[in-house]
Design a protein around this motif. Structure first.
Motif, mmCIF file in Angstrom:
data_model
loop_
_atom_site.group_PDB
_atom_site.id
_atom_site.type_symbol
_atom_site.label_atom_id
_atom_site.label_comp_id
_atom_site.label_asym_id
_atom_site.label_seq_id
_atom_site.Cartn_x
_atom_site.Cartn_y
_atom_site.Cartn_z
ATOM 1 N N SER A 36 1.483 -2.577 -27.745
ATOM 2 C CA SER A 36 1.860 -3.500 -28.687
ATOM 3 C C SER A 36 2.843 -4.595 -27.880
ATOM 4 O O SER A 36 3.503 -4.167 -26.823
ATOM 5 N N ARG A 117 2.637 2.606 -29.865
ATOM 6 C CA ARG A 117 2.393 0.942 -30.363
ATOM 7 C C ARG A 117 3.989 1.086 -31.164
ATOM 8 O O ARG A 117 4.440 2.009 -31.906
ATOM 9 N N VAL A 119 5.816 -1.076 -34.179
ATOM 10 C CA VAL A 119 5.525 -1.818 -35.165
ATOM 11 C C VAL A 119 6.649 -2.186 -36.145
ATOM 12 O O VAL A 119 7.312 -1.347 -36.186
ATOM 13 N N SER A 120 6.675 -3.196 -36.989
ATOM 14 C CA SER A 120 7.740 -3.556 -37.785
ATOM 15 C C SER A 120 6.869 -4.005 -39.063
ATOM 16 O O SER A 120 6.199 -4.606 -39.312
ATOM 17 N N GLU A 123 3.205 -2.989 -43.733
ATOM 18 C CA GLU A 123 1.940 -3.789 -43.534
ATOM 19 C C GLU A 123 1.213 -3.593 -42.248
ATOM 20 O O GLU A 123 0.399 -3.329 -41.704
ATOM 21 N N ALA A 124 2.315 -3.634 -41.187
ATOM 22 C CA ALA A 124 1.801 -3.624 -39.836
ATOM 23 C C ALA A 124 1.521 -1.880 -39.701
ATOM 24 O O ALA A 124 0.400 -1.679 -38.793
ATOM 25 N N ALA A 127 -1.883 -1.253 -40.946
ATOM 26 C CA ALA A 127 -3.008 -1.662 -40.311
ATOM 27 C C ALA A 127 -3.325 -0.866 -39.373
ATOM 28 O O ALA A 127 -4.740 -0.595 -38.705
#
Length: 289
Positions: A36, A117, A119-120, A123-124, A127
């Motif tokens: 990421s 990964r 992520v923030s 929603e991320a 995914a």
């Protein structure tokens, strides 16, 4: 590949060690492990750990500020825990320094499939969820509906993370032997009685193995996570006697996976064709045990 029971034990140990503490640093030792871009390792440093959980076959660290650290071990990835006073070895893909100790991600493969990964936001994170149902969280009717919605074999259906979450090559062999069903029976063709049997086998096999692995690790962080255990009935037991009927366990190898099954218990005595062997032996390939 670590599956639901193995990951459950990893998460229990990690939760006890890091939840409530802080992620001090992420030390990348391989440029390929981080998959990421944003947030960066610098962005998540010194954040409090709110919890650790599983997402299909991934381990998720919930960090303050709605950030998440997601580790996918793939086939050969493993985790090692070191107390603060112990420096981790140079081998490994990435080291995570927590206020309580250091977690090292290693991989015993040149293919480097294990990943990290960052992520923030929810929603991320969503995914990264393949969408499969959790076998220990659903009822029999939901299981049967999901099962029959697949067009695949039972083996592929159980291991497809878009259908059911957490099960892979090893525990699917154990589940199917416990249910007395062929790995290559088509999922839409199972009867109501077979679906009920398979549902019970899923729940019993997974919970039993969580208990077995929990007892094996005790208070120690799990150090020998493997897909092959001497207590297993089918997986990795090629040519060994089936614990149910005594018939030799059979094996079909394809790509990087294999299916282990008992022909007497699961296929009515019929030997399933192994592509490589059946092509080699042709007409002399045995059809029954």
């Amino acid at each position: 590949m670590p599956e639901l029971p193995d990951l459950t034990i990893y998460i229990e140990h990690l939760d006890r060690r890091v939840t409530g503490g802080r992620l001090r640093d992420i030390r990348l030792r391989s440029p390929f492990v981080l998959r990421s871009v944003s947030p960066s390792p610098e962005d998540v440093r010194d954040r409090r750990v709110r919890g650790v959980r599983r997402l299909a076959k991934q381990i998720v660290f919930d960090l303050e500020g709605d950030c998440f650290m997601v580790i996918h071990l793939m086939i050969a990835g493993r985790l090692r825990w070191y107390e603060t006073s112990k420096a981790p070895p140079r081998a490994g893909l990435v080291a995570f320094d927590f206020s309580s100790g250091t977690l090292l991600l290693t991989e015993a493969s040149k293919k480097k499939r294990a990943s990290l990964r960052l992520v923030s936001g929810q929603e991320a994170l969503a995914a990264l969820d393949p969408g499969g149902l959790e076998l220990l969280d659903i009822d029999e009717a939901t299981f049967a509906d999901q099962l029959r919605g697949s067009r695949h074999t039972l083996k592929r259906t159980l291991t497809d993370q878009r259908i059911f979450a957490g099960v892979g090559n090893a525990y699917s062999d154990e589940i199917l032997l416990a249910a007395g069903l062929s790995p290559f029976k088509r999922a839409p063709d199972v009867s109501n009685e077979e679906a009920a049997r398979l549902f019970e086998a899923c729940r019993t096999t997974l919970t039993d193995w969580i208990d077995i692995l929990r007892a094996k690790s005790g208070a120690r962080f799990p150090s020998k996570v493997t897909a092959f255990h001497p207590e297993m009935a089918a997986h990795g037991k090629y040519k060994d006697p089936c614990p149910v009927c005594g018939t030799s366990i059979q094996r079909i190898v394809y790509a990087e996976n294999e299916s282990n099954y008992c022909a007497r218990c699961q296929t009515g005595g019929r030997l399933l064709a192994d592509r490589s062997l059946s092509r080699l032996l042709k007409e002399s390939y045995p059809k029954r045990i």
